[in-house]
Design an enzyme around this catalytic site. Structure first.
Site, PDB file in Angstrom:
ATOM      1  N   TRP A 133       0.863  -1.179   0.000  1.00 57.82           N
ATOM      2  CA  TRP A 133       0.000   0.000   0.000  1.00 57.82           C
ATOM      3  C   TRP A 133       0.902   1.232   0.000  1.00 57.82           C
ATOM      4  O   TRP A 133       1.805   1.326   0.848  1.00 57.82           O
ATOM      5  CB  TRP A 133      -0.875  -0.048   1.259  1.00 57.82           C
ATOM      6  CG  TRP A 133      -1.846   1.076   1.417  1.00 57.82           C
ATOM      7  CD1 TRP A 133      -2.750   1.537   0.489  1.00 57.82           C
ATOM      8  CD2 TRP A 133      -2.039   1.868   2.597  1.00 57.82           C
ATOM      9  NE1 TRP A 133      -3.486   2.558   1.021  1.00 57.82           N
ATOM     10  CE2 TRP A 133      -3.078   2.790   2.310  1.00 57.82           C
ATOM     11  CE3 TRP A 133      -1.453   1.898   3.858  1.00 57.82           C
ATOM     12  CZ2 TRP A 133      -3.530   3.717   3.243  1.00 57.82           C
ATOM     13  CZ3 TRP A 133      -1.912   2.823   4.786  1.00 57.82           C
ATOM     14  CH2 TRP A 133      -2.933   3.721   4.480  1.00 57.82           C
ATOM     15  N   ASP A 214      -0.162  -5.166   9.546  1.00 60.86           N
ATOM     16  CA  ASP A 214      -1.266  -4.267   9.206  1.00 60.86           C
ATOM     17  C   ASP A 214      -2.475  -5.119   8.846  1.00 60.86           C
ATOM     18  O   ASP A 214      -2.433  -5.903   7.894  1.00 60.86           O
ATOM     19  CB  ASP A 214      -0.855  -3.366   8.023  1.00 60.86           C
ATOM     20  CG  ASP A 214      -1.907  -2.309   7.717  1.00 60.86           C
ATOM     21  OD1 ASP A 214      -2.950  -2.276   8.396  1.00 60.86           O
ATOM     22  OD2 ASP A 214      -1.684  -1.509   6.785  1.00 60.86           O
ATOM     23  N   LYS A 250     -13.316  -0.921   6.895  1.00 65.07           N
ATOM     24  CA  LYS A 250     -13.947  -1.793   5.919  1.00 65.07           C
ATOM     25  C   LYS A 250     -14.883  -2.787   6.580  1.00 65.07           C
ATOM     26  O   LYS A 250     -16.014  -2.994   6.143  1.00 65.07           O
ATOM     27  CB  LYS A 250     -12.873  -2.565   5.137  1.00 65.07           C
ATOM     28  CG  LYS A 250     -12.186  -1.756   4.067  1.00 65.07           C
ATOM     29  CD  LYS A 250     -11.012  -0.963   4.547  1.00 65.07           C
ATOM     30  CE  LYS A 250     -10.343  -0.256   3.370  1.00 65.07           C
ATOM     31  NZ  LYS A 250      -9.323   0.670   3.712  1.00 65.07           N
TER      32      LYS A 250
HETATM   33  C1  LMR Z   1      -7.000   1.797  -0.280  1.00 66.42           C
HETATM   34  O1  LMR Z   1      -5.936   1.213  -0.352  1.00 66.42           O
HETATM   35  O2  LMR Z   1      -7.645   2.155  -1.283  1.00 66.42           O
HETATM   36  C2  LMR Z   1      -7.614   2.054   1.066  1.00 66.42           C
HETATM   37  O3  LMR Z   1      -6.811   1.546   2.070  1.00 66.42           O
HETATM   38  C3  LMR Z   1      -7.971   3.468   1.266  1.00 66.42           C
HETATM   39  C4  LMR Z   1      -6.786   4.357   1.446  1.00 66.42           C
HETATM   40  O4  LMR Z   1      -6.762   5.093   2.437  1.00 66.42           O
HETATM   41  O5  LMR Z   1      -5.869   4.342   0.623  1.00 66.42           O
END
Ligand code: LMR
Length: 400
Positions: A133, A214, A250
């Site tokens: 992420w 996480d 979520k």
């Molecule tokens: C995502 O990856 O789309 C979600 O976790 C929302 C975000 O805050 O990025």
């Protein structure tokens, strides 16, 4: 001249910034597959019935809004510990876990990163999966960490490069913080198996590495218990310390309430108590204390056996709808003669790492008003029976 005259324009956020562009798009037929938000078949963020019932009780109670303690609502933290570590957790029984309610999972990551930076000083180094992420890098960098990657996703097989992962983790300096996704890996949807988690945990322990888990999608793959396997395996591994950030955005469909938690596991009760004291001083200097309403909603659901069961069923329904959309996506693309997307069915959680190139993603946005991340990540949870034909026809077209 203003003191800010030389401040330049910061780049837009690759995920939330994309949603801003999507909102501004005047085209009528448009689909946002960018951000990780679950919507129902009507395209709406659902209000879970279990949450609604607690919300109704809270509205009638009309309680004054005083400050929460720095570490948040006690019932919220207690229920979070049970959900994350298991009600029968030996770590909990031994008092080894320090938990604080935080401003979302991102807040948990930042508070955790800031505290670790205080402990590790110049040695603060985070290794995250490649890819991860995007905000993981940003948060730990802002906290002063050095960053590196470990191999994770294998493009050719659309699966886990497990050998590469172990090899890279095995080379890290002791004391390195290793960011792990508990389940529903964001962005790839590819997770280690339970047996692989055992091997990962053993390696982390042997090498003296610090796992930072996480868990933002608990319940979106199998169920809330099975999806916490990584945490349970680490707990059983005998590793002396690790960290977990979890989010209810979520799983409770409470994105705007910013409900998350940070748990530090210490070697014993005394260590956990000392860690909690520092979690609190860290929180105090960033946002002082968390928000009340979302905390009460989550605690109210988890504390009630009846509402807890109802929530698990509602979570299951969200999960099932995503599975159905994965299958429809794959089948419809096959029927349209597109290249094989069968691997999408094997991915877990909200996302699919679709394999679409940046050029194809650009075409989807420009020609069809379909928004996806430039990495090719699409949010399967944003597909529904009303937009799946449009999306799959567009994907087939850009693959031609
Ligand atoms: C995502 O990856 O789309 C979600 O976790 C929302 C975000 O805050 O990025």
């Amino acid at each position: 001249m203003s003191i800010f005259a030389n401040v330049d324009m910061a780049p837009g956020d690759p995920i939330l910034g994309l949603t801003e562009t999507y909102r501004a798009d005047p085209r009528k037929e448009k689909v946002n597959l960018g951000v990780g938000i679950y919507v129902d078949d009507a395209g709406k963020v659902p209000v879970l019935e279990a949450v609604r019932r607690v919300g109704e009780t809270l509205a009638h109670a009309n309680a004054p809004s005083s400050y929460l303690p720095i570490d948040g609502l006690a019932a919220y933290n207690r229920e979070t510990q049970k959900l994350v570590f298991g009600a029968d957790s030996a770590l909990l029984a031994a008092g080894r876990v320090a938990t604080a309610q935080t401003i979302g999972g991102s807040g948990a990551l930042r508070v955790g990163a800031d505290l670790l930076k205080q402990v590790l000083g110049d040695k603060a180094h985070l290794a995250a999966s490649k890819p991860t992420w995007g905000n993981h890098h940003a948060v730990f960098k802002a906290a002063g960490f050095k960053l590196s990657d470990y191999r994770y996703y294998d493009d050719a097989s659309h699966g886990l490069d497990f050998a590469g992962m172990l090899e890279d983790l095995g080379k890290l300096e002791p004391g390195t913080v290793v960011l792990l996704h508990a389940c529903c890996h964001n962005p790839t949807g590819v997770d280690p198996s339970a047996a692989q988690w055992q091997q990962i945990a053993a390696l982390l322990k042997d090498r003296g590495l610090l796992p930072f888990v996480d868990m933002a999608y608990q319940g979106f793959d199998k169920d809330a218990v099975a999806d916490a396997t990584a945490v349970r395996v680490l707990a059983d591994s005998g590793i002396p310390a690790f960290v977990v950030a979890n989010s209810y955005s979520k799983s409770f469909s409470l994105y705007g309430e910013r409900v998350g938690a940070l748990s530090f596991v210490g070697a014993d009760r005394g260590e956990a108590e000392r860690l909690l004291s520092h979690i609190k001083t860290t929180i105090r200097t960033i946002y002082s204390s968390p928000a009340t309403h979302g905390g009460k909603l989550v605690a109210g659901v988890l504390e009630s056996p009846e509402l807890h069961a109802l929530w698990e069923r509602e979570l299951g329904a969200m999960r099932e709808r995503i599975h159905a959309m994965r299958a429809a996506f794959v089948d419809k693309l096959a029927a349209l003669g597109a290249p094989d997307f069968g691997f999408v069915n094997a991915q877990a959680g909200m996302f699919s790492y679709s394999g679409l190139s940046k050029a194809q993603v650009d075409r989807l946005r420009e020609e069809y008003a379909i928004y996806a991340l430039s990495s090719g990540r699409i949010c399967v949870a944003a597909l529904n029976t009303g937009n799946i034909d449009y999306v799959t026809r567009a994907v087939a077209a850009v693959c031609r």
